[in-house]
Design an enzyme around this catalytic site. Structure first.
Site, short mmCIF file in Angstrom:
data_model
loop_
_atom_site.label_atom_id
_atom_site.label_comp_id
_atom_site.label_asym_id
_atom_site.label_seq_id
_atom_site.Cartn_x
_atom_site.Cartn_y
_atom_site.Cartn_z
N THR A 33 11.43 4.07 6.09
CA THR A 33 10.26 4.41 6.93
C THR A 33 9.52 3.12 7.29
O THR A 33 8.37 3.19 7.73
CB THR A 33 9.28 5.35 6.19
OG1 THR A 33 8.86 4.71 4.98
CG2 THR A 33 9.89 6.69 5.87
N SER A 34 10.17 1.94 7.10
CA SER A 34 9.43 0.70 7.39
C SER A 34 9.66 0.28 8.84
O SER A 34 8.90 0.68 9.72
CB SER A 34 9.79 -0.39 6.38
OG SER A 34 11.14 -0.77 6.49
N GLU A 71 14.92 1.70 18.55
CA GLU A 71 14.21 2.95 18.82
C GLU A 71 13.37 2.93 20.09
O GLU A 71 13.03 3.98 20.63
CB GLU A 71 13.32 3.33 17.63
CG GLU A 71 12.10 2.42 17.43
CD GLU A 71 11.26 2.81 16.21
OE1 GLU A 71 11.84 3.09 15.15
OE2 GLU A 71 10.02 2.82 16.34
N ASP A 76 13.21 7.11 9.45
CA ASP A 76 12.12 7.42 10.38
C ASP A 76 12.03 6.34 11.45
O ASP A 76 11.21 6.44 12.36
CB ASP A 76 10.79 7.51 9.61
CG ASP A 76 9.65 7.98 10.50
OD1 ASP A 76 9.82 9.03 11.16
OD2 ASP A 76 8.60 7.30 10.57
N LYS A 135 0.82 -1.22 0.00
CA LYS A 135 0.00 0.00 0.00
C LYS A 135 0.86 1.27 0.00
O LYS A 135 0.63 2.19 -0.77
CB LYS A 135 -0.94 -0.01 1.22
CG LYS A 135 -2.02 -1.08 1.12
CD LYS A 135 -2.90 -1.13 2.32
CE LYS A 135 -2.26 -1.76 3.54
NZ LYS A 135 -1.90 -3.18 3.42
N HIS A 170 10.06 8.23 14.16
CA HIS A 170 8.87 7.43 13.84
C HIS A 170 7.61 8.31 13.77
O HIS A 170 6.65 8.09 14.49
CB HIS A 170 8.69 6.30 14.87
CG HIS A 170 7.99 5.10 14.29
ND1 HIS A 170 8.39 3.82 14.51
CD2 HIS A 170 6.90 5.00 13.47
CE1 HIS A 170 7.60 2.97 13.87
NE2 HIS A 170 6.68 3.68 13.22
N GLN A 171 7.66 9.28 12.89
CA GLN A 171 6.54 10.20 12.77
C GLN A 171 5.89 10.16 11.38
O GLN A 171 5.04 10.98 11.07
CB GLN A 171 6.99 11.65 13.06
CG GLN A 171 7.92 12.23 11.99
CD GLN A 171 8.17 13.72 12.18
OE1 GLN A 171 8.96 14.09 13.03
NE2 GLN A 171 7.52 14.56 11.39
N ALA A 172 6.29 9.17 10.57
CA ALA A 172 5.77 9.14 9.19
C ALA A 172 4.25 9.05 9.14
O ALA A 172 3.62 9.55 8.23
CB ALA A 172 6.41 7.99 8.41
N PHE A 173 3.67 8.41 10.17
CA PHE A 173 2.20 8.22 10.18
C PHE A 173 1.47 9.47 10.67
O PHE A 173 0.25 9.51 10.66
CB PHE A 173 1.85 7.06 11.12
CG PHE A 173 2.12 7.41 12.56
CD1 PHE A 173 3.40 7.31 13.08
CD2 PHE A 173 1.11 7.92 13.37
CE1 PHE A 173 3.66 7.69 14.39
CE2 PHE A 173 1.36 8.30 14.67
CZ PHE A 173 2.65 8.19 15.18
P1 NAD Z 1 1.72 -3.78 2.93
O1 NAD Z 1 1.50 -5.10 3.60
O2 NAD Z 1 0.61 -3.18 2.14
O3 NAD Z 1 2.98 -3.91 1.94
C1 NAD Z 1 4.18 -4.55 2.29
C2 NAD Z 1 4.74 -5.15 1.02
O4 NAD Z 1 6.03 -5.67 1.33
C3 NAD Z 1 3.90 -6.30 0.46
O5 NAD Z 1 3.62 -6.07 -0.91
C4 NAD Z 1 4.81 -7.52 0.64
O6 NAD Z 1 4.64 -8.50 -0.39
C5 NAD Z 1 6.18 -6.87 0.58
N1 NAD Z 1 7.25 -7.69 1.10
C6 NAD Z 1 7.20 -8.66 2.04
N2 NAD Z 1 8.41 -9.23 2.17
C7 NAD Z 1 9.24 -8.60 1.30
C8 NAD Z 1 10.62 -8.75 0.96
N3 NAD Z 1 11.38 -9.68 1.54
N4 NAD Z 1 11.13 -7.93 0.02
C9 NAD Z 1 10.37 -7.00 -0.60
N5 NAD Z 1 9.04 -6.83 -0.32
C10 NAD Z 1 8.51 -7.61 0.62
O7 NAD Z 1 2.25 -2.81 4.05
P2 NAD Z 1 2.26 -1.20 4.03
O8 NAD Z 1 0.98 -0.70 4.60
O9 NAD Z 1 2.71 -0.74 2.70
O10 NAD Z 1 3.39 -0.92 5.14
C11 NAD Z 1 4.73 -1.33 4.92
C12 NAD Z 1 5.49 -1.21 6.23
O11 NAD Z 1 5.61 0.16 6.57
C13 NAD Z 1 4.77 -1.83 7.44
O12 NAD Z 1 5.05 -3.21 7.56
C14 NAD Z 1 5.34 -1.05 8.60
O13 NAD Z 1 6.45 -1.75 9.12
C15 NAD Z 1 5.80 0.25 7.97
N6 NAD Z 1 5.03 1.41 8.48
C16 NAD Z 1 5.73 2.42 9.02
C17 NAD Z 1 5.05 3.55 9.49
C18 NAD Z 1 5.78 4.71 10.09
O14 NAD Z 1 5.15 5.57 10.72
N7 NAD Z 1 7.09 4.83 9.90
C19 NAD Z 1 3.66 3.58 9.41
C20 NAD Z 1 3.00 2.53 8.82
C21 NAD Z 1 3.69 1.42 8.36
#
Ligand code: NAD
Length: 338
Positions: free
Chosen positions: A232-233, A263, A258, A154, A295-298
């Site tokens: 940001t993951s 952390e 982020d 997403k 961790h403020q991306a959200f």
């Molecule tokens: P999502 O589930 O929609 O997408 C994650 C994608 O990563 C999926 O398409 C999945 O197939 C893929 N994936 C899984 N393993 C993988 C690998 N080994 N290599 C490459 N791709 C791989 O999730 P999302 O909503 O897009 O969110 C992604 C991540 O962002 C979340 O898991 C979370 O950790 C992080 N996040 C961070 C914040 C923040 O404030 N910094 C906020 C929300 C989410």
């Protein structure tokens, strides 16, 4: 339902109160985070709501369960801080907010890119000191550059669209390629090719056993000299010590983070009058080409509204015995994806 909201941040209380107006749950806001030493505070609460810095490891879950907790509502999409197997064993239901605003996170990733690229963090300080010199502020056109997106779910999808709008070539790496991204011209390649071709690399995969330290010394060595790396993951997708080595060698152009693997002890707290004991983090913030946000991306109004509404909805659904499968965290979600 009586629910204890751990790690309550002042900014989120109005959003939770508003979302709870109709549902009328009995919410208790706790500023403390959940850990082995605080889990007993949840005694008598059927529901607990957790944030990303809370520790829901096996021992903590057992204490919650003994105290009568039956449902854990995560105020996040990520769930790597919960021992899902133990939750399953204890028959604790774990619910999350699978999607709130992918735009919030993707736009923050872009903000990190643009600030680092155009050195806005340095320019801001300079002009406040009436230093209008431009040396050291040279950036590059985003147009025509190649961006590699690891994880095109997403959030990754939104970032791909933004970067395509800038005129970037976008490469993707994901065990499950996203047809929407393919349609907008994202080229799926193997990781080695993504590392070799990308001027900018942005991480949007979840933290799983497969992605833990995905960006290690070998991956960093395979990247183009001068690459910009954005995360940001989740922090532990990057091996921070290896990143510091690469930054010292000068092979990495700039880094926007982020998230950070340790952390939990730092982010979301005001430590401005304390000594920080994490030497790795302290080294990281000394680099002029590293930009860190805590961790403020959200953190947008839209995302906070959606997080609060889904969290309260999850508690209501549990009380009504009708949890949504798409919000339920099960072992299936942590199964290897690649
Ligand atoms: P999502 O589930 O929609 O997408 C994650 C994608 O990563 C999926 O398409 C999945 O197939 C893929 N994936 C899984 N393993 C993988 C690998 N080994 N290599 C490459 N791709 C791989 O999730 P999302 O909503 O897009 O969110 C992604 C991540 O962002 C979340 O898991 C979370 O950790 C992080 N996040 C961070 C914040 C923040 O404030 N910094 C906020 C929300 C989410």
């Amino acid at each position: 339902m009586r629910a204890a909201i751990f790690s309550t941040h002042p900014y989120e209380v109005p959003f939770l109160d508003r979302a709870n107006e109709e549902a009328g749950h009995d919410l208790t806001y706790l500023q403390t985070s959940l850990s082995e030493s605080t889990a007993q505070l949840a005694e008598g609460f059927e529901g607990v709501a957790l944030f990303v810095g809370d520790d829901a490891s096996a021992e903590v879950l057992r204490t919650l369960h003994e105290g009568g907790t039956r449902v854990i509502a995560l105020r996040s999409a990520g769930f790597n801080h919960v021992d899902i197997e133990e939750a399953d064993r204890l028959d604790l239901t774990v619910l999350r907010v699978p999607a709130y605003s992918p735009h919030a996170v993707a736009e923050h990733a872009l903000a990190l890119m643009m600030v680092l690229n155009r050195k806005l963090h340095r320019a801001y300080n300079r002009t406040r000191e009436q230093n209008f010199e431009l040396s050291g502020l040279m950036g590059f056109d985003m147009n025509g550059k190649t961006a590699g997106i690891i994880g095109t779910g997403k959030i990754g999808e939104v970032l791909c669209r933004i970067l395509r709008g800038f005129g970037c070539t976008v490469l993707g790496s994901d065990p499950e390629p996203n047809p929407v991204c393919e349609k907008m011209g994202v080229e799926y390649v193997e990781l080695d090719e993504l590392y070799a071709r990308s001027d900018i690399i942005s991480l949007h995969c979840p933290l799983t056993p497969q992605t833990h330290h995905l960006i290690n010394a070998k991956a960093l060595a395979a990247m183009r000299p001068g690459v910009m790396l954005i995360n940001t993951s989740r922090g532990a997708v990057i091996d921070t010590r290896a990143l510091i080595d690469a930054l010292k060698k000068g092979t990495i152009g700039s880094v926007g983070l982020d998230v950070y693997e340790e952390e939990g002890d730092l982010f979301f707290h005001d430590l401005s009058d304390r000594v920080i004991h994490d030497d790795v983090f302290v080294r990281l913030i000394t680099f002029p080409n590293v930009l860190i946000t805590a961790h403020q991306a959200f953190l947008t109004r839209e995302a906070c509204t959606a997080i609060a509404e889904t969290t309260i909805g999850n508690l209501s659904d549990f009380a009504a015995d009708s949890v949504r499968p798409e919000n339920t965290v099960t072992k299936r979600l942590i199964a290897p994806t690649a």
